[in-house]
Design a protein around this motif. Structure first.
Motif, PDB file in Angstrom:
ATOM      1  N   CYS A   1       0.835  -1.189   0.000  1.00 38.63           N
ATOM      2  CA  CYS A   1       0.000   0.000   0.000  1.00 38.63           C
ATOM      3  C   CYS A   1       0.879   1.250   0.000  1.00 38.63           C
ATOM      4  O   CYS A   1       1.871   1.335   0.728  1.00 38.63           O
TER       5      CYS A   1
ATOM      6  N   ASN B   1      -5.439   4.172   2.478  1.00 35.49           N
ATOM      7  CA  ASN B   1      -6.059   3.409   1.398  1.00 35.49           C
ATOM      8  C   ASN B   1      -7.047   2.407   1.987  1.00 35.49           C
ATOM      9  O   ASN B   1      -6.673   1.514   2.753  1.00 35.49           O
TER      10      ASN B   1
ATOM     11  N   CYS C   1      -6.594  -1.563   1.561  1.00 30.92           N
ATOM     12  CA  CYS C   1      -5.431  -2.255   2.114  1.00 30.92           C
ATOM     13  C   CYS C   1      -5.840  -3.319   3.133  1.00 30.92           C
ATOM     14  O   CYS C   1      -6.776  -3.136   3.907  1.00 30.92           O
TER      15      CYS C   1
ATOM     16  N   GLU D   1      -2.397  -4.158  -0.958  1.00 25.53           N
ATOM     17  CA  GLU D   1      -3.598  -3.905  -1.748  1.00 25.53           C
ATOM     18  C   GLU D   1      -3.752  -5.054  -2.731  1.00 25.53           C
ATOM     19  O   GLU D   1      -2.772  -5.493  -3.342  1.00 25.53           O
TER      20      GLU D   1
END
Length: 675
Positions: A561, A566, A569, A574
Motif C-alpha cells: 500500500c 487506502n 489495504c 492492496e
C-alpha cells in the motif's frame, strides 16, 4: 472494478491448452476479457498471407500508416485499422531472383521480398522503399495512390540481403541516402556507406574502409541513425580492438559519425570517427552493460537527447538498462583526444591532434588533412550518460525496444515516460519524475505471446498518442494512456500515470492536455515522493465469503500500500481479484441441510397443531359416516425438491399404506381416518 493487464494476440491452441491447462486456462479467460476492456485503446491487424511487419511510416496529411512486410506494403488508417480504408500492395520477388536465392542460402524462407525501409518523398506524395528481393536487394520510388505506381525503379541497392540483419538507413533532405550494415550476401562486409543523390540515381558512393576492423568490425550490429547539425550519427555494437592486447575482444557500444558534406577520397570517408558509449552501474568495479539494442532520438527547443537500451552479454550475469545521452556529452567526446595504436604490437595511447577535418571545417576539395582519417578512427573519451548512471536498470527483464515521450503535468513541466518492449512479449511503462532519482514502473502489459510471436519494431506517434508495434504475426496500435480504466477519483489520481487526471465536472478520469492543465476542475496528484511498487504477478488464491461460507479459487495479485489511508489495504497490501471459480464447502452444505430440516419440521408442526385441530372440529360437527374407499389411496405430504432429501423421514412417517385396513380401524378408530 478489476483491472487486467494481460493482452494476448490470439487464443491459445487446443494442443497448448491440453499440455499446460493449469497455466493457460486463466490466460485464456483474461485474453477474452482484456481485449473487450481495451477495445477503444488496442487494435490489431492480421492477414492470413502477410507476416513480418517491420518498417513503419506515418503520413499525417493522409492520416495513414504504412507498414513494410513480407512481399507486401500495407496502408491503414492511423486510428482505425478496421475502417473502410485498408490497402495492401503485393510486391513479391521475381522468380529469377528466387531461384538464384535458393543457390545462395539454405534458408529458403528468406527467399522473398522482405520490405526493410520506408521513407516519404516529395511531401509525402511518394514513398521510397527498399526490399531484400530474395537476396538481391533494391530500392524503388512509388506514388502513393491506389495502384502504388512505380516512379523510379532500382534507384539503389543499399539494403540488407537478409531481413534478420541489424542494419540502419537514413534519407536526408538533399537526397543523400545512408546505409549501415553488410553489403554482401554473406553478411561479413560491413560498412557505413552513402549514396550521394538517390533521386537522380547517382552511382557515386562514399564508405568506410572495407574489411578493416579499426574502422568497422565485421560483427557490427547497427541499431539507429540520425542527423544533428553538420553530422550524421550511427549507433551500433561491435567487438572492440582496444583490448586485443589484453587477452581478447569485448563487445562495445559505439556512436560513429561522418560529415554530411564529406565527398570522400577514393570513395572513402575522410571524416569518420567513433566513440564508446558508456552505460554502467557506478562503483569501485563498475557493472558494464555493453550491448546496445535500441535507440530513441528525441529533442525540443532546449535539449537534444537519445535514450538507448543496453544489455549484458548472454553468457554473463544478466542486466538490462536504459541510459540517456545528451548531444553535448557526445560532442565533448568527439572534441577530445584520439585513441591511437601505432602498430598492432603496441599498446593504445591517448593523443591530441587537429580536429578541423573531422568537424566539417575543411573545404569541399581540401584533402590536405585526409591522412588523419587513416590514422584516427577512435576517440579516447567515452560518451557518458546523464548523471553517469542508467536511468533504468533491472535484472528481471530483457529489454529490446524503446520509445519515449515528454509531457507536462499540473505540478511538473518535464516528465519523462519511457516505454520498453521486452523479449518475452511485455510492454513496460516507466515514469521519471523530475524530483526523483529513480524511474517508477507503473504498468506492465503482456502484449504478445512470446512463444508464437516476437517484436520487430516499435514507434511512438504523438499525433495519435499511440504506440505502433511491428511483429512477426501482426501489426498493433496501443494508446499510451488508458485513463478510463480508473473508475473513481482515488484510483485515478493515485495511479501514478502522468497522462491521467480526474475531471470533477465530468466525474471521470480523462487524458491530460496542455489546455486542461490550468482548469481547476482537473485534478492531478503532486509528484510522488517515492515510487509505488507495481502489482505482483497473478497467482492462485483462495477466497472465502464469511456470510455464505462460499469459497472460490481466484487469480489474485498484490502490491504494498502506498498510504495507510487506502481503504483497499489489508495487512499492508492492496489486492486485485479476478476469475473466481466459486464452490460451496461441506460446512455450507451441512448448515444448509440443518436449515432445511428445521424448516420442514416447522411446517410439519404448524400443520399438526394448527390445521389438524380445525379439521377435527369440522369432523365432529358433520359426523360423516366413514367410508373405507378413502383408504384406497394413501395421502402423502409433498415438499419442495430442495428439502425432499432432508425431510424424507418426516414425509414417510406421514404416509399411509393400504397394508391392512381392518387393523388400522381397530387401532385408531374410524373417525381419525377422516382427511
Amino acid at each position: 472494478m478489476y483491472v487486467f493487464h494481460l493482452i494476448c494476440s490470439k487464443m491459445l491452441s487446443k494442443e497448448s491448452i491440453s499440455k499446460s491447462c493449469n497455466n493457460h486456462y486463466v490466460i485464456l479467460l483474461q485474453c477474452l476479457l482484456i481485449n473487450w476492456l481495451y477495445a477503444e485503446h488496442l487494435e490489431r491487424f492480421q492477414h492470413q498471407q502477410i507476416e513480418h511487419y517491420k518498417p513503419i511510416l506515418f503520413i499525417e496529411k493522409d492520416y495513414k500508416v504504412f507498414i513494410g512486410a513480407k512481399n507486401h506494403i500495407l496502408a491503414l488508417n492511423l486510428m482505425d485499422f478496421q475502417s473502410s480504408f485498408q490497402q495492401h500492395y503485393s510486391i513479391p520477388a521475381e522468380i529469377k531472383q528466387i531461384n538464384n536465392c535458393h543457390q545462395k542460402t539454405t534458408n529458403r524462407e528468406e527467399c522473398h521480398n522482405f520490405i526493410t525501409t520506408l521513407f516519404p518523398i516529395n511531401g509525402g506524395k511518394q514513398i521510397l522503399y527498399c526490399g531484400t528481393n530474395a537476396y538481391s536487394p533494391q530500392c524503388q520510388i512509388t506514388l502513393i495512390n491506389d495502384n502504388f505506381q512505380v516512379v523510379n525503379k532500382s534507384v539503389s541497392t543499399l539494403s540488407p540481403h537478409s531481413p534478420y540483419w541489424n542494419t540502419t538507413t537514413l534519407l536526408i533532405e538533399n537526397g543523400q541516402f545512408y546505409y549501415a550494415g553488410p553489403i554482401d550476401s554473406h553478411g561479413t562486409n560491413v560498412t557505413i556507406i552513402q549514396q550521394i543523390d538517390i533521386f537522380n540515381n547517382t552511382t557515386h558512393f562514399v564508405q568506410t574502409l572495407q574489411n578493416n576492423h579499426y574502422w568497422i568490425n565485421k560483427d557490427a550490429n547497427f541499431v539507429a541513425s540520425f542527423q544533428y547539425e553538420q553530422h550524421v550519427y550511427f549507433l551500433f555494437r561491435e567487438s572492440d580492438m582496444e583490448h586485443s592486447n589484453m587477452g581478447g575482444h569485448r563487445v562495445m557500444s559505439r556512436i560513429g559519425r561522418v560529415c554530411k558534406k564529406d565527398s570522400g577520397l577514393q570513395n572513402h570517408w575522410t571524416t569518420f570517427l567513433k566513440a564508446r558509449l558508456n552505460c554502467s552501474l557506478p562503483g569501485s568495479i563498475p557493472f558494464y552493460l555493453n550491448e546496445i539494442q535500441s535507440v530513441h532520438y528525441i529533442h525540443n527547443d532546449k535539449s537534444y537527447r537519445f535514450y538507448a537500451v543496453f544489455n549484458t552479454p548472454q553468457n554473463s550475469l544478466h542486466g538490462s538498462a536504459v541510459c540517456v545521452f545528451t548531444m553535448k556529452s557526445v560532442l565533448r567526446s568527439f572534441e577530445g583526444a584520439f585513441r591511437y595504436q601505432p602498430s598492432p604490437s603496441q599498446l593504445w595511447q591517448r593523443q591530441d591532434d587537429d580536429h578541423t577535418v573531422f568537424n566539417c571545417q575543411a573545404s569541399h576539395n581540401d584533402h590536405s588533412q585526409s591522412h588523419l582519417s587513416l590514422k584516427y578512427q577512435l576517440m579516447d573519451d567515452a560518451v557518458q550518460p546523464i548523471n553517469d548512471k542508467p536511468l533504468i536498470f533491472t535484472k528481471d527483464e530483457h529489454f529490446k525496444l524503446i520509445a519515449v515521450d515528454w509531457i507536462e503535468t499540473k505540478f511538473d513541466n518535464f516528465v519523462q515516460i519511457i516505454f520498453i518492449a521486452t523479449n518475452d512479449g511485455k510492454l513496460l511503462k516507466y515514469v521519471h519524475w523530475s524530483n526523483l532519482d529513480e524511474s517508477c514502473l507503473i504498468d506492465a502489459i503482456q502484449l504478445i505471446n512470446p512463444k508464437e510471436n516476437q517484436f520487430l519494431s516499435m514507434k511512438f506517434y504523438r499525433a495519435t498518442d499511440s504506440l505502433y508495434f511491428g511483429t512477426e504475426k501482426e501489426f498493433i496500435r496501443l494508446s499510451v494512456d488508458q485513463c478510463d480504466k480508473y473508475p473513481n477519483e482515488e484510483e485515478c489520481i493515485n495511479s501514478g500515470d502522468p497522462y491521467c487526471g480526474w475531471n470533477r465536472y465530468q466525474m471521470k478520469c480523462i487524458r491530460s492536455s496542455l489546455g486542461i492543465l490550468r482548469d481547476e476542475n482537473f485534478i492531478q496528484n503532486k509528484n510522488p515522493q517515492s515510487c509505488q511498487q507495481l502489482w505482483s504477478d497473478w497467482f492462485s488464491c483462495s477466497v472465502t465469503d464469511p456470510k455464505t461460507f462460499a469459497q472460490g479459487i481466484c487469480q489474485c495479485r498484490q502490491r504494498p500500500c502506498a498510504s495507510t489511508t487506502n481503504n483497499n489495504c489489508f495487512k499492508g497490501f492492496e489486492y486485485q481479484v479476478t476469475d473466481c471459480v466459486v464452490y460451496h464447502t461441506w460446512k455450507f452444505l451441512f448448515v444448509s441441510v440443518i436449515v432445511a430440516v428445521l424448516l420442514s419440521s416447522s411446517i410439519t408442526a404448524l400443520m399438526y397443531f394448527y390445521f389438524f385441530p380445525k379439521i377435527k372440529k369440522r369432523a365432529k360437527k358433520s359426523k360423516p359416516t366413514p367410508k373405507l374407499e378413502i383408504y384406497k389411496k394413501s395421502p402423502t405430504l409433498s415438499l419442495s425438491p430442495a428439502y425432499s432429501m432432508a425431510t424424507s423421514t418426516v414425509t414417510s412417517s406421514l404416509s399411509c399404506s393400504t397394508r391392512n385396513l381392518d387393523s388400522i380401524i381397530r387401532e385408531i378408530g374410524p373417525k381419525k381416518l377422516t382427511i
